[in-house]
Scaffold this active site. Structure first.
Site, PDB file in Angstrom:
ATOM      1  N   GLY A  67       1.948   1.771   3.502  1.00 45.46           N
ATOM      2  CA  GLY A  67       2.590   0.047   3.856  1.00 45.46           C
ATOM      3  C   GLY A  67       3.302  -0.348   2.172  1.00 45.46           C
ATOM      4  O   GLY A  67       1.736  -1.229   1.632  1.00 45.46           O
ATOM      5  N   ILE A  68       3.637   0.651   1.527  1.00 45.82           N
ATOM      6  CA  ILE A  68       4.103   0.730   0.374  1.00 45.82           C
ATOM      7  C   ILE A  68       5.386   0.095   0.113  1.00 45.82           C
ATOM      8  O   ILE A  68       6.150  -0.796   0.330  1.00 45.82           O
ATOM      9  CB  ILE A  68       4.689   1.716  -0.095  1.00 45.82           C
ATOM     10  N   PHE A 106      12.277   4.861  -4.024  1.00 43.39           N
ATOM     11  CA  PHE A 106      11.202   3.832  -4.251  1.00 43.39           C
ATOM     12  C   PHE A 106      10.509   3.798  -5.020  1.00 43.39           C
ATOM     13  O   PHE A 106      10.245   4.164  -6.430  1.00 43.39           O
ATOM     14  CB  PHE A 106      11.452   3.157  -2.994  1.00 43.39           C
ATOM     15  N   ALA A 112       9.581  13.206  -1.507  1.00 46.83           N
ATOM     16  CA  ALA A 112      10.547  12.595  -1.026  1.00 46.83           C
ATOM     17  C   ALA A 112      10.245  13.254   0.764  1.00 46.83           C
ATOM     18  O   ALA A 112       9.790  14.061   0.725  1.00 46.83           O
ATOM     19  CB  ALA A 112      11.735  14.873  -1.284  1.00 46.83           C
ATOM     20  N   SER A 113      11.199  11.925   1.202  1.00 49.33           N
ATOM     21  CA  SER A 113      10.993  12.112   2.868  1.00 49.33           C
ATOM     22  C   SER A 113      12.002  11.619   3.358  1.00 49.33           C
ATOM     23  O   SER A 113      12.865  10.599   3.236  1.00 49.33           O
ATOM     24  CB  SER A 113      10.146  11.586   3.308  1.00 49.33           C
ATOM     25  N   GLY A 124      12.179  14.106  -5.349  1.00 46.80           N
ATOM     26  CA  GLY A 124      12.434  12.531  -4.154  1.00 46.80           C
ATOM     27  C   GLY A 124      12.516  11.532  -5.425  1.00 46.80           C
ATOM     28  O   GLY A 124      12.325  10.467  -4.941  1.00 46.80           O
ATOM     29  N   LYS A 179       4.747  14.552   8.690  1.00 48.90           N
ATOM     30  CA  LYS A 179       3.917  13.875   7.786  1.00 48.90           C
ATOM     31  C   LYS A 179       2.875  15.021   7.443  1.00 48.90           C
ATOM     32  O   LYS A 179       2.402  15.647   6.935  1.00 48.90           O
ATOM     33  CB  LYS A 179       4.246  12.929   7.435  1.00 48.90           C
TER      34      LYS A 179
HETATM   35  P1  NAD Z   1      12.374   6.501  -0.656  1.00 50.26           P
HETATM   36  O1  NAD Z   1      13.530   7.095   0.803  1.00 50.26           O
HETATM   37  O2  NAD Z   1      12.999   5.106  -1.366  1.00 50.26           O
HETATM   38  O3  NAD Z   1      12.331   8.219  -1.163  1.00 50.26           O
HETATM   39  C1  NAD Z   1      13.039   9.079  -0.154  1.00 50.26           C
HETATM   40  C2  NAD Z   1      13.464  10.515  -1.155  1.00 50.26           C
HETATM   41  O4  NAD Z   1      13.237  11.521  -0.747  1.00 50.26           O
HETATM   42  C3  NAD Z   1      14.939   9.468  -1.967  1.00 50.26           C
HETATM   43  O5  NAD Z   1      15.340   9.646  -2.848  1.00 50.26           O
HETATM   44  C4  NAD Z   1      15.824  10.699  -1.014  1.00 50.26           C
HETATM   45  O6  NAD Z   1      17.094  10.958  -1.476  1.00 50.26           O
HETATM   46  C5  NAD Z   1      14.949  11.939  -1.460  1.00 50.26           C
HETATM   47  N1  NAD Z   1      15.390  12.679  -0.237  1.00 50.26           N
HETATM   48  C6  NAD Z   1      15.379  12.937   1.198  1.00 50.26           C
HETATM   49  N2  NAD Z   1      15.615  13.863   1.643  1.00 50.26           N
HETATM   50  C7  NAD Z   1      15.301  14.830   0.617  1.00 50.26           C
HETATM   51  C8  NAD Z   1      16.144  16.382   0.755  1.00 50.26           C
HETATM   52  N3  NAD Z   1      16.077  17.314   1.840  1.00 50.26           N
HETATM   53  N4  NAD Z   1      15.891  16.880  -0.696  1.00 50.26           N
HETATM   54  C9  NAD Z   1      15.579  16.596  -1.472  1.00 50.26           C
HETATM   55  N5  NAD Z   1      15.669  14.972  -1.823  1.00 50.26           N
HETATM   56  C10 NAD Z   1      15.748  14.367  -0.020  1.00 50.26           C
HETATM   57  O7  NAD Z   1      11.017   6.205   0.153  1.00 50.26           O
HETATM   58  P2  NAD Z   1      10.025   6.227  -0.344  1.00 50.26           P
HETATM   59  O8  NAD Z   1       9.354   4.914   0.009  1.00 50.26           O
HETATM   60  O9  NAD Z   1       9.727   6.143  -2.049  1.00 50.26           O
HETATM   61  O10 NAD Z   1       9.326   6.879   0.129  1.00 50.26           O
HETATM   62  C11 NAD Z   1       7.867   7.980  -0.681  1.00 50.26           C
HETATM   63  C12 NAD Z   1       7.414   8.789  -0.053  1.00 50.26           C
HETATM   64  O11 NAD Z   1       6.283   7.697   0.592  1.00 50.26           O
HETATM   65  C13 NAD Z   1       7.376   9.493   1.208  1.00 50.26           C
HETATM   66  O12 NAD Z   1       7.029  11.243   1.883  1.00 50.26           O
HETATM   67  C14 NAD Z   1       6.947   8.901   2.379  1.00 50.26           C
HETATM   68  O13 NAD Z   1       6.185   9.564   2.979  1.00 50.26           O
HETATM   69  C15 NAD Z   1       5.656   8.331   1.534  1.00 50.26           C
HETATM   70  N6  NAD Z   1       5.102   6.507   2.207  1.00 50.26           N
HETATM   71  C16 NAD Z   1       6.297   5.846   1.615  1.00 50.26           C
HETATM   72  C17 NAD Z   1       5.444   4.445   2.558  1.00 50.26           C
HETATM   73  C18 NAD Z   1       6.463   3.246   2.897  1.00 50.26           C
HETATM   74  O14 NAD Z   1       5.446   2.382   2.647  1.00 50.26           O
HETATM   75  N7  NAD Z   1       7.463   3.316   2.023  1.00 50.26           N
HETATM   76  C19 NAD Z   1       4.532   4.930   2.770  1.00 50.26           C
HETATM   77  C20 NAD Z   1       3.593   5.712   3.276  1.00 50.26           C
HETATM   78  C21 NAD Z   1       4.203   6.614   2.690  1.00 50.26           C
END
Ligand code: NAD
Length: 453
Positions: free
Chosen positions: A167-168, A14, A71-72, A10, A142
């Protein structure tokens, strides 16, 4: 000591990208695995985590010793099947591929949302068991993924840890900032759902990335005392904490004052000098001692009660529940990661909008005041929006989840992360908002999204 070779899964996203940048800055060997490639500066493996073979190939070719799995799919989709496939099955495929390739470390980005079921959570710590029914399909997936990661700790030499950020926000964010800007553009910043007496934990993205690096670095540290499973019988009475354990739980921590500035209680030796007729002869020493920046809060004893997660009875209880592990080690543990600066929910959006005002003076009439919609009105509007979205086949603009999210308390105790991981937020909330808005302005004025003002 040999350095780890990292694979950030991932890593085009972000949070993942900030982790890659921090690893590159300290000279580490890092590759990215993702379904999309957005950067060209590190080796890239294209693949889907739900395909174990693709993950396995990337691990083998890159020679990975430490996986950081971020990744998600985005949290805003209404697609439970996709969440299950990627977050649950995908995470299990990563664990299986890691074991197959003798990878030693797995750091998983979980979410504070895994314990959220819609009820207020104030100052909660890691003792709170995740609810059977989290708030939505995303958090449910999750939660299941996190469970699998923690259950895999110790299997065939794999060490695992899960971080739960909340809340990132920050440069590179495509969810929070885009949403807040849309509200700003639509002239809806004067609407407030709920009374804004609820506290929320936002976390600046570089702090989250920093926590991942700390977790990776400390994942293979031995527990500060032998685990209970190494003793012949489980003790009935708590054995006294070892010196190393004492050090973790009693070490003085600096105040979390990145945004609010210095917290300082005047003492007889360090205080501002009041309106004296004849100032004391040492008044300049008193004032300068008070003004001096303290690097460590030495001398402040840590006082604990039995309700405290790091009190001796609770450390013992945690060890007793899981004799293979210690709550004072990194492996097998979960940690909340926040800025440690909970604030009233609407204050952060308003900080962002206020900074946008300095870029676009006159765009917004801030004299309007706020139109406060009670939570039940918000829920009604959200229900209507969800029905309309269903009719026209689009994601609804407002959902009951978003309304609930903006009306309840959601803040967390990060003392375990501070003491065990050695995590301290590096960038304060206000500074973080400034960095995000600066990034956003450059991105959107030079990119495809032209700002018309
Ligand atoms: P994001 O969408 O910017 O990044 C996720 C990355 O995962 C993307 O580049 C996407 O292409 C990749 N991805 C998705 N499905 C995939 C797959 N099947 N195989 C390979 N890659 C895949 O999200 P983010 O905001 O950077 O979040 C990152 C992590 O942090 C996530 O796990 C999310 O659950 C967790 N999180 C985020 C927040 C928030 O506020 N953004 C808060 C708590 C937890």
């Amino acid at each position: 000591m040999t350095k780890d070779v990292y694979l950030v899964i991932g890593g085009s996203g972000f949070v993942g990208r900030h982790i890659v940048e921090q690893l590159l800055r300290r000279g580490d060997n890092v590759s990215v695995f993702d379904i999309v490639q957005r950067y060209q500066d590190v080796p890239f493996y294209s693949g889907d985590i739900s395909d174990q073979e693709q993950v396995s190939t990337a691990l083998r070719r890159s020679g990975t010793t430490c996986i950081i799995h971020t990744a998600s799919p985005p949290a805003t989709l209404s697609d439970p099947a996709l969440y299950w496939k990627v977050n649950v099955d995908g995470t299990k495929a990563i664990i299986a591929a890691a074991i197959q390739n003798n990878v030693r470390k797995l750091v998983f980005t979980s979410s504070a949302g895994v314990v959220f079921n819609g009820a207020s959570l104030a100052n909660i710590d890691e003792r709170l068991t995740p609810p059977e029914q989290p708030m939505d399909a995303y958090n449910e997936s999750k939660q299941k993924a996190e469970e699998a990661v923690i259950a895999a700790n110790g299997k065939d030499g794999l060490l695992t840890v899960a971080l739960r950020p909340s809340g990132i926000f920050g440069p590179g964010d495509r969810q929070v900032m885009a949403g807040l800007y849309k509200v700003y553009e639509d002239g809806k910043t004067h609407f407030q759902i709920g009374d804004n007496n609820n506290m929320f934990d936002w976390t600046y993205v570089e702090n989250v990335a920093h926590a991942h690096l700390l977790a990776a670095d400390k994942l293979d540290l031995a527990p500060p005392a032998p685990t209970l499973s190494t003793l012949e019988d489980l003790p009935v009475e708590a054995p006294p904490l070892t010196e190393a354990e004492q050090d973790i739980v009693t070490r003085p921590l600096p105040p979390l004052d990145l945004t609010v500035g210095r917290h300082r209680i005047p003492t007889s030796e360090a205080r501002p000098v009041g309106p004296y007729v004849t100032p004391p002869s040492n008044s300049s020493e008193l004032t300068s001692a008070f003004e001096a920046k303290r690097t460590s809060p030495e001398g402040r004893p840590v006082v604990r009660t039995r309700f405290d997660p790091l009190s001796e009875p609770n450390i013992f209880r945690a060890k007793y529940t899981n004799p293979e592990s210690s709550p004072l080690q990194v492996a097998g543990q979960v940690f909340y990661i926040t800025n440690g600066e909970p604030c009233y929910f609407w204050d952060l959006p308003r900080l962002v909008w206020g900074q946008l005002d300095t870029m676009f003076p006159g765009h917004r009439d801030t004299r309007k005041g706020y139109t406060v919609l009670p939570r039940w009105v918000g829920l009604g509007l959200a229900f209507a929006s969800e029905c309309w979205g269903w009719v026209i086949g689009r994601e609804p603009a407002l959902t009951r989840f978003k309304v609930t999210y903006s009306c309840v308390n959601r803040w967390h105790n990060i003392e375990k992360a501070r003491r065990v991981l050695g995590y301290e937020p590096q960038v304060g909330l206000a500074d973080g908002v400034g960095r995000m808005v600066d990034w956003w302005k450059t991105e959107y004025t030079t990119g495809t999204h032209k700002i018309a003002h």
